[in-house]
Motif scaffolding. Structure first.
Motif, mmCIF file in Angstrom:
data_model
loop_
_atom_site.group_PDB
_atom_site.id
_atom_site.type_symbol
_atom_site.label_atom_id
_atom_site.label_comp_id
_atom_site.label_asym_id
_atom_site.label_seq_id
_atom_site.Cartn_x
_atom_site.Cartn_y
_atom_site.Cartn_z
ATOM 1 N N HIS B 154 0.832 -1.210 0.000
ATOM 2 C CA HIS B 154 0.000 0.000 0.000
ATOM 3 C C HIS B 154 0.863 1.255 0.000
ATOM 4 O O HIS B 154 0.607 2.208 -0.714
ATOM 5 C CB HIS B 154 -0.903 0.028 1.227
ATOM 6 C CG HIS B 154 -2.209 -0.664 1.016
ATOM 7 N ND1 HIS B 154 -3.170 -0.182 0.162
ATOM 8 C CD2 HIS B 154 -2.724 -1.797 1.530
ATOM 9 C CE1 HIS B 154 -4.217 -0.998 0.172
ATOM 10 N NE2 HIS B 154 -3.970 -1.989 0.993
ATOM 11 N N THR B 155 1.848 1.249 0.855
ATOM 12 C CA THR B 155 2.741 2.393 0.969
ATOM 13 C C THR B 155 3.316 2.793 -0.372
ATOM 14 O O THR B 155 3.277 3.961 -0.776
ATOM 15 C CB THR B 155 3.936 2.006 1.868
ATOM 16 O OG1 THR B 155 3.439 1.544 3.085
ATOM 17 C CG2 THR B 155 4.820 3.205 2.077
ATOM 18 N N THR B 156 3.898 1.813 -1.031
ATOM 19 C CA THR B 156 4.573 2.079 -2.288
ATOM 20 C C THR B 156 3.568 2.484 -3.363
ATOM 21 O O THR B 156 3.813 3.399 -4.154
ATOM 22 C CB THR B 156 5.358 0.833 -2.734
ATOM 23 O OG1 THR B 156 6.328 0.565 -1.737
ATOM 24 C CG2 THR B 156 6.042 1.065 -4.057
ATOM 25 N N ALA B 157 2.437 1.818 -3.372
ATOM 26 C CA ALA B 157 1.418 2.161 -4.359
ATOM 27 C C ALA B 157 1.028 3.627 -4.205
ATOM 28 O O ALA B 157 0.949 4.373 -5.180
ATOM 29 C CB ALA B 157 0.201 1.251 -4.188
ATOM 30 N N GLU B 158 0.809 4.044 -2.962
ATOM 31 C CA GLU B 158 0.332 5.400 -2.748
ATOM 32 C C GLU B 158 1.401 6.464 -2.930
ATOM 33 O O GLU B 158 1.127 7.533 -3.478
ATOM 34 C CB GLU B 158 -0.335 5.506 -1.374
ATOM 35 C CG GLU B 158 -1.718 4.860 -1.442
ATOM 36 C CD GLU B 158 -2.363 4.620 -0.106
ATOM 37 O OE1 GLU B 158 -1.994 5.295 0.864
ATOM 38 O OE2 GLU B 158 -3.250 3.755 -0.058
ATOM 39 N N SER B 159 2.609 6.182 -2.499
ATOM 40 C CA SER B 159 3.670 7.182 -2.676
ATOM 41 C C SER B 159 3.943 7.447 -4.145
ATOM 42 O O SER B 159 4.416 8.511 -4.506
ATOM 43 C CB SER B 159 4.978 6.723 -2.010
ATOM 44 O OG SER B 159 4.812 6.643 -0.627
ATOM 45 N N HIS B 160 3.702 6.464 -4.989
ATOM 46 C CA HIS B 160 4.076 6.599 -6.395
ATOM 47 C C HIS B 160 2.893 6.563 -7.354
ATOM 48 O O HIS B 160 3.095 6.477 -8.556
ATOM 49 C CB HIS B 160 5.076 5.509 -6.777
ATOM 50 C CG HIS B 160 6.377 5.698 -6.097
ATOM 51 N ND1 HIS B 160 6.579 5.271 -4.814
ATOM 52 C CD2 HIS B 160 7.520 6.316 -6.488
ATOM 53 C CE1 HIS B 160 7.808 5.589 -4.454
ATOM 54 N NE2 HIS B 160 8.389 6.220 -5.440
ATOM 55 N N HIS B 161 1.658 6.610 -6.825
ATOM 56 C CA HIS B 161 0.492 6.620 -7.713
ATOM 57 C C HIS B 161 0.615 5.512 -8.747
ATOM 58 O O HIS B 161 0.578 5.738 -9.946
ATOM 59 C CB HIS B 161 0.363 7.983 -8.397
ATOM 60 C CG HIS B 161 0.419 9.099 -7.426
ATOM 61 N ND1 HIS B 161 -0.551 9.310 -6.478
ATOM 62 C CD2 HIS B 161 1.365 10.040 -7.208
ATOM 63 C CE1 HIS B 161 -0.218 10.352 -5.738
ATOM 64 N NE2 HIS B 161 0.944 10.823 -6.142
ATOM 65 N N ARG B 162 0.763 4.329 -8.234
ATOM 66 C CA ARG B 162 1.091 3.174 -9.054
ATOM 67 C C ARG B 162 0.084 2.073 -8.737
ATOM 68 O O ARG B 162 -0.311 1.915 -7.574
ATOM 69 C CB ARG B 162 2.475 2.729 -8.568
ATOM 70 C CG ARG B 162 3.267 1.905 -9.475
ATOM 71 C CD ARG B 162 4.541 1.565 -8.757
ATOM 72 N NE ARG B 162 5.697 2.306 -9.250
ATOM 73 C CZ ARG B 162 6.863 2.363 -8.613
ATOM 74 N NH1 ARG B 162 7.004 1.796 -7.434
ATOM 75 N NH2 ARG B 162 7.867 2.995 -9.143
ATOM 76 N N ALA B 163 -0.333 1.329 -9.758
ATOM 77 C CA ALA B 163 -1.142 0.136 -9.503
ATOM 78 C C ALA B 163 -0.220 -1.022 -9.165
ATOM 79 O O ALA B 163 0.799 -1.221 -9.834
ATOM 80 C CB ALA B 163 -1.980 -0.207 -10.722
#
Lengths: 341, 341, 341, 341
Positions: B154-163
């Motif tokens: 979740h962290t990484t997805a949200e920090s980078h606007h990534r699916a």
């Protein structure tokens, strides 16, 4: 349609997961408004609330505690409490309530329904002592934390040939002790349901030492030695004038030390068991409880509580739900006794 | 009396907890001898075994894997396999067997019972796809590990606007995807039970981005896009001459990237889900299965398998036990859909 | 060549990782024999030992405790202790010893080297209070466990507007309190290096409540209130005739409750901090200590101890190594004070 | 006085801990205002910012990611970028900046300082490949996660006599592979600093199988076989028209399977390594970096970066800080080789 949600009683991992499920399903599936009342039944009495939109429940699934706060306020013990609630709901345009809590919170939910206010209950007891449901959320997390602690203590017990007593939660029911003791490979498990014999405990402890392994004794905070109820009630003051109540874990560690001549220590897990992120199991259960409570509201099936039976979420009457404390039955305790000593 | 125990099929956290419970109860409660046959059904065929005393099961409760080893050997597919087993048991003086394993292992157990050899089964499937029991051990551990991974992503997805696409175990049943997806707050959950529409997935992903949160898509390894079965079968070779089979997770991440223009990555959890120390839940379940299997042997109730129903351990006929794959029913999937997008 | 290895003093995660590294490098890189003496210095005195082959150290890297056992035996406090050691080493054909332990164990190592027996030391103190090395293994694990507990307690503190006091290890040095308090976001950190003012603590606690967050107070077991040394020494007996020594955590929780009128609870982490699997950091550090201790033996650089300086493992004279207790300096404590209140 | 803070580059556990420390110390110790610029250098260019009060950093210490968002925007690669920054800072009344990021972010920080804008840097690289500091935050968390995965994989490897290849982060430096491989008891560790010989790897793998243990091979994503650079560059398309780049982990697992005839599997840990809650070690380091960066601003010591040396936080010139990639030196790799095979 507009519904209110509130959380009452003690802390329990999974409360926020229930709230999130209620909000997501209420808004996305039904198009309702959802508002959160603060601090248990105090919220609908004083009118303290906040709207719960989709954004307000982002990022709370993994968090312990409750974003709504909690209290032990009982509207039936306050003058005009019920009328205050009625007035608040009218003012807020709230059609029904979802109340998440233990015996007390659900008892109020039942009486309010009898008094014409539509309430659906979600059961919460970290001790897993509610008869109407197979499990409640928070319990698996508490067992998980206690088991991790026991895993760590084995090392120290064995390196130093020392008995270690681990005191876990459970005033009236020994479920956390039973499950964490089984999972952690305890040499003795002591529960409130059965007064224990100190000489018997000592015998198990000594048998374990003879096998060249160090014993771990898991004891529920509410467990008592035979004839021990009175003994433990007498508090006295320490050098600073503080009253000391002997915790059973510390008491038992000292007894074992005196009777076996071996080093013996107690660890009291305390509040670490009821905080922090819930396990996956508890998140799923809490989420399903929340979803199904919304279904019950949609069906206007008030005065009911959601419950787990096998793998299904069912509804039970609140009147039946809180009737009986679910304690550890003799045959479950007997299962565990195979591992004693 | 002397009993044998064996483990067959794939790795699953909790196998050692079953073995320990069998040994402790067999020896301490019944005074039996217990021997462990190695490598599944291969052990009783070749005679490879070791005595299992109390010491041999100290310290294994928390360990993944199996101290007995495993295999997929089937005595009914080997010439004289059943006669070899009969001879081994006679030579070893073994009166009954406890077989821990999945569909194949239990299928052999059933046929051996029909052929006059007393076997009690303990079900093992990390995918939780056995109809006769509410849950099997190993499943909770797999869900726990997958959920921890999703929490981190979740962290990484949200920090980078990534699916982020997370591929979890489940060839034929989507239980791990369903539970870890619910527990991890996934935006989309895809299971083998229902072919998915790529445009629908893309719509959920884009709705999630619009809410300014990054989507996590949990996909079971056996999930397929509509019409996708054939597409995924065509492997081709890479620069090193290795055949490449497109995993569904990687494939889907690429599809999402192409169709949304957003960065998209896949994480394939793979074998991390089936190793290591079992959760407390799985240790308790595995222990209770082991204890109850010994009871079944004591009752000479052969051709049965232990199973969980609610909070009880019951026995079911092996013939019924393996009859049907337990897949995710439509209503359980619908519960989860509330959270999609 | 043949070397001996032993572990002395209290439990500490990483001991087995050192032993494993000594055995792997001793055998594989140098072709030595390695034997393990049991129970600290008692082993070389009584001759109790076991050969340590490659197989004996498989699977121990992740385990807490020590496969060699430990004790606090001091050959210089036993009649003829040193002569016994000399005789054992001669009989066993052991050319040098690697001694893993704290101040006492290393003090013996130094004197033995002065008396002509070749010893290399590996420092072990979970409290991280040894001046000669930047860190010791076990400390990171203890901080990790304490931090996880603090993380969980935040939830409960905040849900119930309650002050929570967490007592961690550290009799003479407050490193565990400092690091876990910083990592856990504590509102107050109390260490043995500085006597604390109860009114000051109460002020921080109340400021924290005013900000609408609940305070967590992390206190080292050796921390004392101003003028408190005498107070805490007076033990008295409880209803069962057990002597009670007031732990500082419980004492402080009661003081805060009385002075602020807020609920206040103590959690004493105790032995959970020193058992169980070491963190990755501690496994790497312990492994490097073991490898470098073997190098020191190969160089016949006896009377030295391995130590961490920055990212390098260096050797220091045992005489210097144990000279001074490393306590928390004023400037490190001042760093943390920014977060108080 | 008013300062700005921003985070640039890839995700890294501990970013929020730095921000929190900057805000707490800036406000409480100095009475400054602190504002957060969004999305790395993009924020001060476009003026997108938010005030950071004490409340805004409550509860972020334990969270992965960054509350400020991140980007790879470089003002020196955009027309008028530097002037935009100058204008924003003037408009916002910001006197100095704290920039948290990797080589690129810090390179910009250096040039801005040369151009008269006061910047202090905080180094961030999860790969730990920055020469000027002993460690950077995020690295310990990545090693911790990779080690937990390796711990779990041992079980499966051993139960099934299977080689398991674990691919971890590290394009140019093998620190994560080295530390997690040492901590996880890997049989082989492969790093970008040294091209590996496939026959040598196969020899280690086979030696391990001969000892009756299953091998775990930890490989950094940037590691290459001898002569392999060209081979891995050739991507081809799969059945869906997606370009496939062979990851080294999968490639190596297939090579080992073909050359040894043993089952061999790859697990690619991917983004799970860089998300989620930071370890206690990383929270302490990140917090200290933040505190000391504020001190540097207070001292107007611009053009510097905070760094860890031993147990001290020091300042180094940005010009030196980013000069050199810190790779695994030969002697550190040699330490690990003792455990190969």
């Amino acid at each position: 349609m507009r519904i209110g949600v509130l959380t009452g009683g003690g802390d329990c991992p999974g409360l926020n997961a229930v709230i999130r499920a209620v909000v997501r399903k209420g808004i996305d599936a039904h198009g309702w408004d959802v508002i959160g009342y603060r601090s248990g039944w105090q919220g609908p009495m004083t009118g303290e609330s906040k709207p719960l939109g989709l954004d307000s429940v982002e990022d709370i699934l993994t968090r312990g505690g409750t974003i709504l706060g909690s209290s032990r306020t009982n509207p039936y013990k306050a003058d005009g409490g019920v009328e205050q609630i009625r007035a608040t709901l009218a003012k807020d345009g709230v059609d029904a309530l979802i109340a998440i809590g233990g015996e007390d919170t659900l008892g109020v939910a039942k009486r309010l329904t009898d008094d014409g206010i539509g309430v659906v209950g979600v059961p919460k007891t970290i001790d897993n002592d509610l008869g109407a449901t197979d499990y409640t959320f928070g319990f698996d997390t508490a067992v998980h934390i206690a088991t991790e602690a026991i895993d760590r203590l084995h090392t120290t017990a064995e390196s130093h040939h020392r008995a270690l007593v681990v005191e876990v939660m459970g005033r009236h029911a020994g479920w956390i002790a039973l499950h964490s003791g089984l999972a952690g490979g305890a040499s003795v498990i002591l529960v409130p349901e059965r007064q224990f014999s100190v000489p018997q405990v000592v015998e198990w402890v000594e048998r374990r030492f003879e096998r060249e392994y160090a014993p771990i004794i898991v004891v529920a905070e509410g467990a008592l030695p035979e004839g021990g109820a009175e003994m433990l009630q007498s508090g006295e003051k320490d050098a600073f004038g503080h009253v000391r109540l002997g915790g059973i874990g510390t008491w038992l560690a000292e007894e074992i030390a005196q009777r076996t001549g071996k080093e013996s220590r107690a660890v009291v897990l305390g509040h670490t068991q009821r905080g922090g992120t819930p396990t996956a199991y508890d998140r799923v259960l809490a989420t399903r409880f929340g979803l199904n409570a919304v279904d019950a509201v949609a069906d206007k099936d008030f005065g009911t509580m959601v419950a787990l039976r096998g793998t299904d979420i069912v509804r039970v009457k609140l009147s039946e739900a809180t009737a009986e404390l679910k304690t550890v039955p003799a045959e479950r305790y007997a299962e565990a006794e195979v591992f004693f000593g």
